[in-house]
Design an enzyme around this catalytic site. Structure first.
Site, PDB file in Angstrom:
ATOM      1  N   ARG A  20      91.630  61.427   6.373  1.00 48.16           N
ATOM      2  CA  ARG A  20      92.474  60.886   7.430  1.00 48.16           C
ATOM      3  C   ARG A  20      93.864  61.496   7.481  1.00 48.16           C
ATOM      4  O   ARG A  20      94.414  61.870   6.453  1.00 48.16           O
ATOM      5  CB  ARG A  20      92.580  59.381   7.338  1.00 48.16           C
ATOM      6  CG  ARG A  20      92.508  58.859   5.937  1.00 48.16           C
ATOM      7  CD  ARG A  20      92.256  57.394   5.881  1.00 48.16           C
ATOM      8  NE  ARG A  20      90.850  57.070   5.912  1.00 48.16           N
ATOM      9  CZ  ARG A  20      90.327  56.003   5.389  1.00 48.16           C
ATOM     10  NH1 ARG A  20      91.074  55.131   4.785  1.00 48.16           N
ATOM     11  NH2 ARG A  20      89.055  55.763   5.466  1.00 48.16           N
TER      12      ARG A  20
ATOM     13  N   ASP B  36      96.656  56.640   6.975  1.00 49.05           N
ATOM     14  CA  ASP B  36      96.013  55.363   6.701  1.00 49.05           C
ATOM     15  C   ASP B  36      97.105  54.369   6.343  1.00 49.05           C
ATOM     16  O   ASP B  36      97.871  54.606   5.407  1.00 49.05           O
ATOM     17  CB  ASP B  36      95.022  55.523   5.540  1.00 49.05           C
ATOM     18  CG  ASP B  36      94.169  54.292   5.305  1.00 49.05           C
ATOM     19  OD1 ASP B  36      93.977  53.511   6.251  1.00 49.05           O
ATOM     20  OD2 ASP B  36      93.679  54.123   4.172  1.00 49.05           O
TER      21      ASP B  36
ATOM     22  N   ASP C 203      97.194  50.562   5.355  1.00 48.38           N
ATOM     23  CA  ASP C 203      96.397  49.382   5.009  1.00 48.38           C
ATOM     24  C   ASP C 203      97.312  48.204   4.722  1.00 48.38           C
ATOM     25  O   ASP C 203      98.201  48.302   3.868  1.00 48.38           O
ATOM     26  CB  ASP C 203      95.548  49.642   3.754  1.00 48.38           C
ATOM     27  CG  ASP C 203      94.253  50.351   4.051  1.00 48.38           C
ATOM     28  OD1 ASP C 203      93.816  50.337   5.214  1.00 48.38           O
ATOM     29  OD2 ASP C 203      93.678  50.916   3.107  1.00 48.38           O
TER      30      ASP C 203
ATOM     31  N   ARG D 195      94.914  59.454  13.811  1.00 48.59           N
ATOM     32  CA  ARG D 195      93.870  58.795  13.021  1.00 48.59           C
ATOM     33  C   ARG D 195      92.693  58.436  13.914  1.00 48.59           C
ATOM     34  O   ARG D 195      92.858  57.802  14.950  1.00 48.59           O
ATOM     35  CB  ARG D 195      94.425  57.529  12.365  1.00 48.59           C
ATOM     36  CG  ARG D 195      93.382  56.597  11.745  1.00 48.59           C
ATOM     37  CD  ARG D 195      92.852  57.147  10.432  1.00 48.59           C
ATOM     38  NE  ARG D 195      91.738  56.367   9.918  1.00 48.59           N
ATOM     39  CZ  ARG D 195      91.844  55.327   9.108  1.00 48.59           C
ATOM     40  NH1 ARG D 195      93.024  54.902   8.725  1.00 48.59           N
ATOM     41  NH2 ARG D 195      90.767  54.708   8.684  1.00 48.59           N
TER      42      ARG D 195
END
Length: 193
Positions: free
Chosen positions: A101, A104, A106, A92
């Protein structure tokens, strides 16, 4: 200060580019495997894997998205740092906001914590859409300020935390999902359970 007790975390996972592990699905599985082997975090549950449209629309291939429920004694900022380390292991690179990407991860929520404070959270949650494209906070904002708007986060999160209540909006994941446009929900397709 965050208590050094076992805390619940919700994490959204996504990828739309291959990594050294292979396809986006293989990347998400490998990242979850790394998380499950961590001495500092445990994986409690994982959603199904979903195909979701690229966000913003038309900016790349479809994503594979999922959600995970983690437990850890780490503080939210430490969990985020650990997630960023895993992202980097899968290639990444943070070059552009909302870019394509390889991985990811989050951090969506830390139990019912509102970080860094309600005023800051409100400012980022209500940020105008045109400003969201370029503005990024300097510190961790929890719950994620866009969670209530994103089908690609809420649908997987509903698999594992349908009754989690957003501490600012006072709505469950199920209620936030139900408030989304039906056409947005229809674009989220189960790939693998």
């Amino acid at each position: 200060m965050y208590d050094r007790i076992m805390n619940d975390y919700h994490v959204a996972l996504g990828a739309n580019l291959p990594s050294g592990e292979g396809s986006p699905i293989e990347t998400l599985k490998a990242a979850l495997d790394l998380l499950s082997r961590s001495e500092m975090m445990s994986v409690v549950s994982v959603s199904a894997f979903y195909r979701t449209p690229c966000f913003p629309p038309g900016t790349g291939p479809d994503y594979v998205n999922a959600a995970a429920h983690l437990r850890s004694t780490l503080a939210p900022q430490e969990v985020l740092a650990a997630l960023h380390e895993i992202e980097a292991r899968f290639g990444r690179e943070r070059k552009e906001r909302w870019g394509m990407r390889t991985l990811d991860l989050d951090l969506i929520a830390a139990g019912d914590a509102v970080l860094p404070d309600l005023e800051t959270h409100d400012r980022w949650r209500t940020l105008a859409p045109e400003s969201q494209k370029s503005a990024a906070p300097d510190n961790l904002i929890l719950p994620h300020p866009r969670v209530q708007d994103r089908a690609f986060v809420l649908v997987p999160l509903r698999d594992i935390a349908a009754e989690w209540v957003h501490p600012v909006l006072n709505r469950t994941v199920e209620e936030m999902c139900s408030a989304l446009a039906p056409e947005d929900l229809a674009q989220i397709v189960v790939l693998e359970t």
